[in-house]
Design a protein around this motif. Structure first.
Motif, mmCIF file in Angstrom:
data_model
loop_
_atom_site.group_PDB
_atom_site.id
_atom_site.type_symbol
_atom_site.label_atom_id
_atom_site.label_comp_id
_atom_site.label_asym_id
_atom_site.label_seq_id
_atom_site.Cartn_x
_atom_site.Cartn_y
_atom_site.Cartn_z
ATOM 1 N N ASN A 105 35.123 -10.539 -2.801
ATOM 2 C CA ASN A 105 34.721 -11.869 -2.334
ATOM 3 C C ASN A 105 33.559 -11.790 -1.354
ATOM 4 N N SER A 106 33.818 -11.294 -0.155
ATOM 5 C CA SER A 106 32.751 -11.189 0.830
ATOM 6 C C SER A 106 31.994 -9.874 0.651
ATOM 7 N N GLY A 107 30.812 -9.819 1.277
ATOM 8 C CA GLY A 107 30.028 -8.593 1.249
ATOM 9 C C GLY A 107 30.756 -7.438 1.919
ATOM 10 N N ALA A 108 31.337 -7.731 3.084
ATOM 11 C CA ALA A 108 32.037 -6.672 3.825
ATOM 12 C C ALA A 108 33.161 -6.062 2.991
ATOM 13 N N GLU A 109 33.819 -6.886 2.205
ATOM 14 C CA GLU A 109 34.879 -6.363 1.319
ATOM 15 C C GLU A 109 34.308 -5.436 0.251
ATOM 16 N N ALA A 110 33.124 -5.764 -0.240
ATOM 17 C CA ALA A 110 32.486 -4.874 -1.225
ATOM 18 C C ALA A 110 32.183 -3.533 -0.569
ATOM 19 N N VAL A 111 31.710 -3.562 0.684
ATOM 20 C CA VAL A 111 31.410 -2.323 1.410
ATOM 21 C C VAL A 111 32.699 -1.512 1.608
ATOM 22 N N GLU A 112 33.745 -2.172 2.068
ATOM 23 C CA GLU A 112 35.032 -1.500 2.264
ATOM 24 C C GLU A 112 35.529 -0.884 0.949
ATOM 25 N N ASN A 141 22.293 0.109 11.161
ATOM 26 C CA ASN A 141 22.773 -0.458 9.893
ATOM 27 C C ASN A 141 23.446 -1.803 10.129
ATOM 28 N N PHE A 142 23.483 -2.610 9.076
ATOM 29 C CA PHE A 142 24.380 -3.767 9.065
ATOM 30 C C PHE A 142 25.077 -3.816 7.712
ATOM 31 N N HIS A 143 26.401 -3.649 7.730
ATOM 32 C CA HIS A 143 27.149 -3.686 6.481
ATOM 33 C C HIS A 143 28.316 -4.674 6.550
ATOM 34 N N GLY A 144 28.365 -5.519 7.572
ATOM 35 C CA GLY A 144 29.435 -6.502 7.659
ATOM 36 C C GLY A 144 30.238 -6.362 8.943
ATOM 37 N N ARG A 145 31.373 -7.068 8.992
ATOM 38 C CA ARG A 145 32.096 -7.246 10.256
ATOM 39 C C ARG A 145 33.530 -6.771 10.262
ATOM 40 N N VAL A 193 23.519 3.132 2.529
ATOM 41 C CA VAL A 193 22.283 2.710 3.189
ATOM 42 C C VAL A 193 21.760 1.398 2.582
ATOM 43 N N GLU A 194 21.057 0.625 3.398
ATOM 44 C CA GLU A 194 20.374 -0.580 2.921
ATOM 45 C C GLU A 194 18.962 -0.190 2.471
ATOM 46 N N PRO A 195 18.487 -0.702 1.351
ATOM 47 C CA PRO A 195 17.116 -0.388 0.909
ATOM 48 C C PRO A 195 16.069 -0.833 1.938
ATOM 49 N N LEU A 226 23.900 2.071 -2.393
ATOM 50 C CA LEU A 226 22.905 1.140 -1.846
ATOM 51 C C LEU A 226 23.548 -0.214 -1.589
ATOM 52 N N ASP A 227 23.496 -0.641 -0.335
ATOM 53 C CA ASP A 227 23.974 -1.969 0.022
ATOM 54 C C ASP A 227 22.839 -2.957 -0.247
ATOM 55 N N GLU A 228 22.904 -3.579 -1.426
ATOM 56 C CA GLU A 228 21.877 -4.557 -1.828
ATOM 57 C C GLU A 228 22.413 -5.987 -1.686
ATOM 58 N N ILE A 229 23.365 -6.158 -0.778
ATOM 59 C CA ILE A 229 23.964 -7.476 -0.582
ATOM 60 C C ILE A 229 22.900 -8.484 -0.146
ATOM 61 N N GLN A 230 21.940 -8.029 0.650
ATOM 62 C CA GLN A 230 20.859 -8.927 1.079
ATOM 63 C C GLN A 230 19.591 -8.725 0.243
ATOM 64 N N THR A 231 19.244 -7.474 -0.078
ATOM 65 C CA THR A 231 17.988 -7.191 -0.787
ATOM 66 C C THR A 231 18.075 -7.447 -2.288
ATOM 67 N N GLY A 255 26.346 -9.230 -3.212
ATOM 68 C CA GLY A 255 27.136 -10.319 -2.628
ATOM 69 C C GLY A 255 26.190 -11.490 -2.461
ATOM 70 N N LYS A 256 26.381 -12.230 -1.384
ATOM 71 C CA LYS A 256 25.456 -13.317 -1.037
ATOM 72 C C LYS A 256 24.958 -14.107 -2.255
ATOM 73 N N ALA A 257 23.730 -13.834 -2.729
ATOM 74 C CA ALA A 257 23.146 -14.653 -3.803
ATOM 75 C C ALA A 257 23.867 -14.517 -5.141
HETATM 76 C C1 LIG Z 1 25.523 -10.005 4.838
HETATM 77 C C2 LIG Z 1 25.596 -8.546 4.606
HETATM 78 C C3 LIG Z 1 26.830 -7.889 4.495
HETATM 79 C C4 LIG Z 1 28.157 -8.581 4.734
HETATM 80 O O1 LIG Z 1 28.387 -9.643 3.890
HETATM 81 P P1 LIG Z 1 29.521 -10.735 4.287
HETATM 82 O O2 LIG Z 1 29.624 -11.584 3.070
HETATM 83 O O3 LIG Z 1 29.014 -11.463 5.481
HETATM 84 O O4 LIG Z 1 30.766 -9.978 4.570
HETATM 85 C C5 LIG Z 1 26.820 -6.547 4.216
HETATM 86 N N1 LIG Z 1 25.662 -5.874 4.058
HETATM 87 C C6 LIG Z 1 24.467 -6.475 4.158
HETATM 88 C C7 LIG Z 1 23.220 -5.673 3.963
HETATM 89 C C8 LIG Z 1 24.382 -7.821 4.453
HETATM 90 O O5 LIG Z 1 23.193 -8.407 4.604
#
Ligand SMILES: *Cc1c(COP(=O)(O)O)cnc(C)c1O
Length: 404
Positions: A105-112, A141-145, A193-195, A226-231, A255-257
């Motif tokens: 569902n959320s991005g952070a869950e995909a990372v986990e 890094n930013f991979h969620g909360r 890693v984020e691209p 690769l965390d492409e949740i944003q990119t 995730g996201k989009a």
């Molecule tokens: C937003 C983001 C996440 C986390 O996604 P959530 O849906 O807020 O949990 C993880 N990684 C990257 C690169 C993000 O931009």
């Protein structure tokens, strides 16, 4: 008489946990690149909900898919099959060239989920001794909360007083391939890693970095995650940011989009047997892969491709970047970006980026500061050339203004 804007903000402040510090605007409607506040003022959205609304607000085709599916079936849980999941798998695999998909569902869950999967792969396929798996991540890094994720953040605000944290992570500088080479040992299972580091202020690594990273990971049997949740999904002008260097990750996170902003939908994609190690009962999510999410994501992916949004992101991103570079203002320290993932970094003496975002709001643009001195710019991928020029005029006016 008190204005309703004040009431919404005051009520949020009174009851809500204060874990955000929003710009003082209350939005009530959106369409394409535009959003309107409760008083009817219109703004160009230059944040797109942190890139979740890449397809534009309330895209009519995603909306129609969501409404249609909501009338038929919304949630079955994975205890039963549904008639949307298989089609979602087929379409996301075809779009991204992946072999296996895990819907969350959320991005952070995909990372986990990726962390769990690469650890399991490490023990069961690579042969790492149980409990010894190491994952390498990057500074800033930013991979969620979630707890697992903030445990390997390097931002004191993000991790402070939330510990103790899980072990098994090693932090190296971003954009530094020799540091990765040095950090890898026989127990390393993955490099996450984020691209492009989005939340860190749109930090683009040096050219050739990911080619070297790919080679190091392959040579050492380390999974490149690769965390492409944003990119991902067109934001940088390609479907996936990895394509800028012609590489392929072993595991890709989206995730996201993926839902066009309608619904939380994320996915772990893998090109190898990482996801193949999961057996029934070992991982799951009540809402993950539900028919409503699948129908929304299918429509969100379809319009992205059919309406040429990825190519448009490349074209308008180049126009936006060039326009920002043409602004002559001593407040600007650096302008950078790829596709429609852009940032203006201000000189520290120019004051906090937040003030500029508030000034932009008064001119009809919503943008969000990140890390004190950076204004991030990430409009929906449907933005037109005229709208880019309209935005540039306003950015120029604000950035050349003297705030001191
Ligand atoms: C937003 C983001 C996440 C986390 O996604 P959530 O849906 O807020 O949990 C993880 N990684 C990257 C690169 C993000 O931009």
């Amino acid at each position: 008489m008190s204005s309703p804007v004040v009431d919404f903000i005051a009520t949020e402040a009174r009851f809500g946990a204060r874990n955000y510090e929003p710009i003082g605007v209350v939005l009530s409607r959106g369409e394409g690149v535009w959003v309107w506040d409760t008083e009817g003022n219109r703004y160009l959205d230059c944040l797109s909900a942190y890139s979740a609304v890449s397809q534009g607000h309330c895209h009519p085709k995603i909306l129609a898919a969501m409404v249609e599916q909501a009338h038929r079936l919304t949630l079955t849980s994975r205890a039963f099959h549904n008639d949307q999941l298989a089609l979602f798998y087929e379409e996301i695999a075809a779009l991204t060239g992946s072999h296996k998909v895990l819907p969350m569902n959320s991005g952070a869950e995909a990372v986990e989920s990726a962390i769990k999967s690469v650890r399991k792969w490490g023990y069961e396929v690579k042969g790492v001794p149980d409990g010894k798996a190491e994952i390498i991540v990057c500074a800033n890094n930013f991979h969620g909360r979630t707890l697992g994720v903030v445990g390997f953040s390097t931002d004191p605000e993000t991790r402070g007083h939330f510990g103790p944290f899980a072990p098994g992570f090693k932090v190296i500088p971003f954009g530094d391939a020799p540091a990765l080479a040095e950090a890898i040992n026989p127990n390393t299972v993955a490099f996450l890693v984020e691209p492009i580091q989005g939340e860190a202020g749109v930090v683009i690594p040096p050219a050739g970095y990911f080619t070297e990273v790919r080679e190091l990971c392959t040579a050492n049997n380390v999974m490149l995650v690769l965390d492409e949740i944003q990119t991902g999904l067109g934001r940088t002008g390609k479907l996936l940011a990895e394509q800028h260097e012609g590489i392929e990750a072993d595991v890709t996170l989206l995730g996201k989009a993926l839902s066009g902003g309608f619904y939380p939908v994320s996915a772990v994609l893998s090109n190898n047997d990482v996801l193949g190690t999961l057996r029934p009962g070992q991982h799951g999510s009540t809402f993950g892969g539900n028919p409503l999410a699948c129908a929304v994501a299918r429509a969100a992916m379809r319009v992205l491709v059919e309406e040429g949004m990825i190519e448009n992101a490349a074209r308008q991103g180049a126009r936006f970047l060039e326009g920002l570079k043409d602004i002559r203002a001593n407040t600007i320290r650096d302008v950078r970006g790829r596709g429609l993932m852009l940032a203006v970094e201000l000189h520290p003496e120019a004051g906090r980026a937040r003030r500029y975002c508030e000034a932009l709001q008064a001119k009809g643009i919503l943008a969000k500061d990140t890390h004190e001195h950076t204004i991030r710019i990430a409009p929906p991928l449907v933005i037109t050339g005229d709208q880019v020029d309209w935005a540039l005029e306003r950015f120029a006016a604000i950035l050349t203004q003297d705030f001191s």
